[in-house]
Scaffold this motif. Structure first.
Motif, PDB file in Angstrom:
ATOM      1  N   ALA A 112       0.831  -1.210   0.000  1.00  0.00           N
ATOM      2  CA  ALA A 112       0.000   0.000   0.000  1.00  0.00           C
ATOM      3  C   ALA A 112       0.865   1.260   0.000  1.00  0.00           C
ATOM      4  CB  ALA A 112      -0.935  -0.007   1.211  1.00  0.00           C
ATOM      5  N   LEU A 116       2.372   6.075  -1.851  1.00  0.00           N
ATOM      6  CA  LEU A 116       2.542   7.304  -1.065  1.00  0.00           C
ATOM      7  C   LEU A 116       3.014   8.483  -1.914  1.00  0.00           C
ATOM      8  CD1 LEU A 116       2.076   8.021   1.930  1.00  0.00           C
ATOM      9  CD2 LEU A 116       4.536   8.040   2.170  1.00  0.00           C
ATOM     10  N   PHE A 118       2.202   9.236  -4.821  1.00  0.00           N
ATOM     11  CA  PHE A 118       1.028   9.786  -5.495  1.00  0.00           C
ATOM     12  C   PHE A 118       0.196  10.608  -4.518  1.00  0.00           C
ATOM     13  CE2 PHE A 118       0.635   6.120  -8.740  1.00  0.00           C
ATOM     14  CZ  PHE A 118       1.379   6.835  -9.634  1.00  0.00           C
ATOM     15  N   ALA A 119       0.083  10.088  -3.274  1.00  0.00           N
ATOM     16  CA  ALA A 119      -0.875  10.664  -2.335  1.00  0.00           C
ATOM     17  C   ALA A 119      -0.278  11.814  -1.533  1.00  0.00           C
ATOM     18  CB  ALA A 119      -1.376   9.575  -1.379  1.00  0.00           C
ATOM     19  N   LEU A 120       1.032  11.789  -1.312  1.00  0.00           N
ATOM     20  CA  LEU A 120       1.662  12.821  -0.485  1.00  0.00           C
ATOM     21  C   LEU A 120       1.806  14.100  -1.308  1.00  0.00           C
ATOM     22  CD1 LEU A 120       2.932  12.921   2.406  1.00  0.00           C
ATOM     23  CD2 LEU A 120       5.134  12.775   1.278  1.00  0.00           C
ATOM     24  N   PRO A 121       1.282  15.228  -0.797  1.00  0.00           N
ATOM     25  CA  PRO A 121       1.453  16.486  -1.533  1.00  0.00           C
ATOM     26  C   PRO A 121       2.936  16.753  -1.803  1.00  0.00           C
ATOM     27  CG  PRO A 121      -0.134  16.772   0.212  1.00  0.00           C
ATOM     28  CD  PRO A 121       0.431  15.398   0.391  1.00  0.00           C
ATOM     29  N   PHE A 163      11.636   9.722  -6.343  1.00  0.00           N
ATOM     30  CA  PHE A 163      10.505   9.562  -5.429  1.00  0.00           C
ATOM     31  C   PHE A 163       9.189   9.658  -6.199  1.00  0.00           C
ATOM     32  CE2 PHE A 163       7.299  11.615  -2.726  1.00  0.00           C
ATOM     33  CZ  PHE A 163       7.306  10.800  -1.608  1.00  0.00           C
ATOM     34  N   LEU A 166       8.687   6.600  -8.825  1.00  0.00           N
ATOM     35  CA  LEU A 166       8.737   5.205  -8.378  1.00  0.00           C
ATOM     36  C   LEU A 166       7.426   4.434  -8.565  1.00  0.00           C
ATOM     37  CD1 LEU A 166      10.169   2.829  -6.825  1.00  0.00           C
ATOM     38  CD2 LEU A 166       9.143   3.797  -4.780  1.00  0.00           C
TER      39      LEU A 166
ATOM     40  N   LEU B  38      13.548  -3.267   0.408  1.00  0.00           N
ATOM     41  CA  LEU B  38      13.136  -2.536   1.608  1.00  0.00           C
ATOM     42  C   LEU B  38      14.093  -1.392   1.909  1.00  0.00           C
ATOM     43  CD1 LEU B  38      11.820  -5.354   3.965  1.00  0.00           C
ATOM     44  CD2 LEU B  38      10.526  -3.730   2.597  1.00  0.00           C
ATOM     45  N   LEU B  41      13.154   1.386  -0.464  1.00  0.00           N
ATOM     46  CA  LEU B  41      11.910   2.032  -0.054  1.00  0.00           C
ATOM     47  C   LEU B  41      12.100   2.846   1.218  1.00  0.00           C
ATOM     48  CD1 LEU B  41       9.302  -0.783  -0.778  1.00  0.00           C
ATOM     49  CD2 LEU B  41       9.679   1.308  -2.058  1.00  0.00           C
ATOM     50  N   ILE B  45      10.993   6.406   0.873  1.00  0.00           N
ATOM     51  CA  ILE B  45       9.622   6.622   1.346  1.00  0.00           C
ATOM     52  C   ILE B  45       9.507   6.612   2.870  1.00  0.00           C
ATOM     53  CG2 ILE B  45       7.267   5.725   1.305  1.00  0.00           C
ATOM     54  CD1 ILE B  45       7.658   4.791  -1.459  1.00  0.00           C
ATOM     55  N   TYR B  46      10.013   5.540   3.513  1.00  0.00           N
ATOM     56  CA  TYR B  46       9.704   5.386   4.941  1.00  0.00           C
ATOM     57  C   TYR B  46      10.430   6.403   5.805  1.00  0.00           C
ATOM     58  CZ  TYR B  46       7.857   1.136   3.017  1.00  0.00           C
ATOM     59  OH  TYR B  46       7.168   0.252   2.237  1.00  0.00           O
ATOM     60  N   ARG B 224      -5.598  14.878  -4.663  1.00  0.00           N
ATOM     61  CA  ARG B 224      -4.829  15.743  -5.550  1.00  0.00           C
ATOM     62  C   ARG B 224      -5.236  17.206  -5.360  1.00  0.00           C
ATOM     63  NH1 ARG B 224      -1.658  15.569 -10.555  1.00  0.00           N
ATOM     64  NH2 ARG B 224      -0.683  17.581 -10.271  1.00  0.00           N
ATOM     65  N   ALA B 273      -2.683  12.015   3.292  1.00  0.00           N
ATOM     66  CA  ALA B 273      -2.166  11.016   2.353  1.00  0.00           C
ATOM     67  C   ALA B 273      -2.346   9.606   2.901  1.00  0.00           C
ATOM     68  CB  ALA B 273      -0.695  11.289   2.057  1.00  0.00           C
ATOM     69  N   THR B 276      -5.891   8.624   2.782  1.00  0.00           N
ATOM     70  CA  THR B 276      -6.244   8.305   1.396  1.00  0.00           C
ATOM     71  C   THR B 276      -5.826   6.892   1.044  1.00  0.00           C
ATOM     72  OG1 THR B 276      -5.953  10.624   0.806  1.00  0.00           O
ATOM     73  CG2 THR B 276      -5.949   9.049  -0.992  1.00  0.00           C
ATOM     74  N   LEU B 277      -4.602   6.529   1.428  1.00  0.00           N
ATOM     75  CA  LEU B 277      -4.111   5.186   1.086  1.00  0.00           C
ATOM     76  C   LEU B 277      -4.923   4.107   1.784  1.00  0.00           C
ATOM     77  CD1 LEU B 277      -0.218   5.494   1.007  1.00  0.00           C
ATOM     78  CD2 LEU B 277      -1.858   5.606  -0.847  1.00  0.00           C
ATOM     79  N   LYS B 280      -8.286   3.837   0.154  1.00  0.00           N
ATOM     80  CA  LYS B 280      -8.051   3.249  -1.168  1.00  0.00           C
ATOM     81  C   LYS B 280      -7.936   1.728  -1.060  1.00  0.00           C
ATOM     82  CE  LYS B 280      -4.567   3.802  -4.777  1.00  0.00           C
ATOM     83  NZ  LYS B 280      -3.722   2.627  -4.534  1.00  0.00           N
ATOM     84  N   GLU B 281      -7.191   1.298  -0.034  1.00  0.00           N
ATOM     85  CA  GLU B 281      -7.005  -0.140   0.194  1.00  0.00           C
ATOM     86  C   GLU B 281      -8.358  -0.809   0.475  1.00  0.00           C
ATOM     87  OE1 GLU B 281      -4.080  -1.170  -0.371  1.00  0.00           O
ATOM     88  OE2 GLU B 281      -4.300  -3.277   0.224  1.00  0.00           O
ATOM     89  N   ARG B 285     -10.289  -3.576  -1.825  1.00  0.00           N
ATOM     90  CA  ARG B 285     -10.697  -4.886  -1.323  1.00  0.00           C
ATOM     91  C   ARG B 285     -12.182  -5.119  -1.606  1.00  0.00           C
ATOM     92  NH1 ARG B 285      -7.993  -5.663   4.285  1.00  0.00           N
ATOM     93  NH2 ARG B 285      -6.306  -4.733   3.085  1.00  0.00           N
ATOM     94  N   ARG B 288     -12.560  -6.081  -5.127  1.00  0.00           N
ATOM     95  CA  ARG B 288     -11.984  -7.391  -5.385  1.00  0.00           C
ATOM     96  C   ARG B 288     -12.934  -8.495  -4.922  1.00  0.00           C
ATOM     97  NH1 ARG B 288      -6.616  -7.244  -2.706  1.00  0.00           N
ATOM     98  NH2 ARG B 288      -6.320  -5.305  -3.840  1.00  0.00           N
TER      99      ARG B 288
END
Lengths: 290, 293
Positions: A112, A116, A118-121, A163, A166, B38, B41, B45-46, B224, B273, B276-277, B280-281, B285, B288
């Motif tokens: 999921a 991020l 896409f979703a993070l401003p 970023f 990706l 990982l 990412l 990201i993390y 957005r 954000a 939203t995720l 979305k998940e 589901r 699906r």
């Protein structure tokens, strides 16, 4: 039979426009909403920009579009975006592979989280990446002793662009990979192919169209990116100034012609990229159908 | 109709093959690949996501809440909510009309219209802003008319709303078109022959069957709209307490070295954000499960 008098042509023409008018008036209301909204929101602004560019003498357009500062921003924008999209392509494929083929703890969360970017401003992305990769940040401070500056250089721009691009590769490769039959791989294995041969000759070819589509999508997004790049870049001309930021600066100086010409160049490039992406997608569909 | 590949419980397949390939999967290469992915990412990201929260609370929770209650911050939040409140409904109406017009008919120019609708995604946000300035700005096409009637669009809310609506235009249509294509027209035709009028058909038959796709589209449009920076930045003039949305406020505070305040506002956007995720998940589901039925 093929000869027609001018009056005939005119009447045919008139009836054609009459027909067009009638079809629009008689069109279902959802068509009217769609075409009206598209014209006002999309086509009118596009026309405004193109006509603004056409007002200028051609020599001036050429001069602005190929001025040294503009050329340097194209260079910085496209090389950086291309490198970022390539890095995104390699690691995006890796991430998609790991998500489809392996099981590990928190896999769903990892899956999921790919969206991020896409979703993070983008302003938030730029802010946090700039602090993290600055000389005092968690990651930037690891590189500072070696004299490598990341934030506020081209490298920082590359990280912001990676970023942003990706998710495109991961999300285009993932479905193709999960639909791929394992039979063929196992056949290759059992016929004595090495791991590397199996990957290079059996797994990669059917994935290639979707990887390239993802890279092209990511590249096209990275080229236009503004929010995260403006914050992480020092915006120094000839070093890490990118084209979208140059457009912004020209507008701030009320140089509408300068902004318009560079804006049109960028728009034409994104249209070319869109054509390329459509071509890649068609190729991918043909590949999968076979 | 008949699946060509072997089903897993096919007795003729040697059962030893899958069991042998299982331990092969768990060797050092798989660990290496998972680790690499990982690590990548985390760097991209993390850690950045974690950094937002750590930096926001680096001066304590008190400072965090205080900086969110500054008038400029509160105004920026209201601005962001208002922008979404204008852009989302507009794009929902446009998206639904477009989907209804394009999903069920094949005609010349359909592909062209479909790519036209996707175009806003390929245009750089800065160019979007530029186009709006060239159209409604003082030197723009409508500049004289607007100035004569004392209407201010650029450097005011209307242009910001236009820019927001532009960049979030395609989402609803994109999500609803495939759903409409899939459900077909049988139920709607049945309702029509039973005497329902077109509004009844839409609200009682079509809307319920596209609701998850529609919600998905609304979710993306909203994310957005609230997060857009580039296009809004160009047309807003960035006047503090007047034409500053939350993402613009973040940049402003960062430029003025109020890093903690910038991160405090970023926390709100990051939470948006994450929410939203998660939604979305859930929606994915839901669709699906429906597919499996």
């Amino acid at each position: 039979m093929t000869l027609s008098t001018p009056t005939q042509v005119r009447s045919v023409k008139r009836s054609f426009w009459k027909r067009v008018g009638q079809t629009f008036v008689n069109a279902p209301w959802n068509w009217i909403v769609m075409l009206g909204y598209l014209s006002v929101m999309l086509l009118l602004p596009l026309a405004a920009m193109f006509f603004k560019a056409l007002e200028l003498p051609l020599s001036e357009v050429w001069q602005i579009a190929t001025s040294p500062i503009a050329l340097s921003t194209y260079d910085v924008t496209f090389t950086t975006a291309f490198l970022s999209a390539l890095i995104g392509g390699v690691f995006g494929t890796l991430v998609a592979w790991v998500l489809v083929r392996y099981d590990f703890p928190l896999k769903r969360v990892v899956d999921a989280s790919i969206d991020l970017p896409f979703a993070l401003p983008t302003a938030v992305a730029g802010l946090t990446l700039a602090t993290l990769y600055s000389e005092k940040g968690w990651i930037g401070s690891l590189f500072a002793p070696f004299g490598i500056k990341i934030a506020f250089t081209r490298l920082g721009v590359a990280i912001a662009m990676t970023f942003i691009s990706l998710p495109f590769v991961v999300r285009t490769v993932q479905p193709v990979l999960s639909e791929m039959e394992k039979d063929i791989e196992e056949a290759a294995w059992s016929l004595g192919a090495s791991r590397f041969q199996t990957f290079w000759r059996v797994i990669l070819p059917p994935l290639l169209p979707s990887i390239l589509t993802g890279i092209a999508l990511g590249f096209s997004r990275a080229v236009g990116e503004y929010g995260s790049t403006v914050i992480i870049s020092s915006n120094t001309p000839f070093r890490d100034l990118i084209a979208p930021i140059l457009v912004f600066q020209r507008l701030e100086q009320y140089d509408y012609s300068g902004a318009t010409v560079i804006g049109v160049v960028m728009l034409l490039i994104s249209l070319l990229l869109l054509l390329l992406i459509n071509f890649l997608q068609a190729w991918g569909q043909r590949y999968n159908a076979r | 109709m008949i699946p060509l590949h072997h089903s897993p419980e096919n007795p003729s397949q040697p059962s030893s093959a899958p069991t042998r390939s299982k331990p092969q999967q768990r060797d050092w290469i798989s660990f290496l690949l998972i680790g690499l992915a990982l690590l990548f990412l985390s760097l991209l990201i993390y850690l950045p996501a974690l950094n937002v929260f750590v930096q926001a609370f680096s001066k304590g929770a008190g400072y965090f809440f205080a900086s969110l209650q500054k008038p400029a911050a509160l105004h920026a939040m209201r601005m962001t909510l208002s922008l979404a409140a204008v852009a989302v409904p507009l794009n929902v109406i446009f998206g639904l009309c477009t989907a209804m017009a394009l999903a069920r008919k094949r005609f010349l120019g359909r592909t062209f219209l479909l790519s036209l609708i996707d175009l806003p995604f390929s245009i750089s946000p800065v160019v979007v802003g530029l186009m709006i300035v060239l159209l409604y700005g003082r030197q723009g096409w409508f500049g004289d008319v607007l100035a004569a009637n004392n209407i201010k669009i650029v450097f005011a809310f209307p242009a910001m709303a236009l820019a927001t609506a532009f960049v979030s235009m395609p989402f609803v249509a994109r999500e609803v078109i495939p759903v409409l294509e899939e459900i077909g027209t049988d139920q709607e035709e049945a309702a029509e022959t039973l005497g329902a009028n077109s509004w009844q058909v839409f609200f009682r038959v079509t809307l319920p069957s596209i609701r998850w796709g529609l919600l998905y589209g609304i979710l993306l449009t909203n994310a957005r709209s609230m997060g857009e920076f580039g296009a809004v930045s160009v047309v807003s003039g960035n006047i503090i307490g007047k034409t500053q949305s939350l993402p613009l406020y973040v940049e402003q505070e960062y430029k003025e070295y109020n890093t903690e305040a910038a991160f405090a506002a970023s926390v709100l956007l990051a939470l948006l954000a994450v929410a939203t995720l998660i939604i979305k998940e859930i929606l994915e589901r839901k669709t699906r499960v429906k597919d499996q039925e």
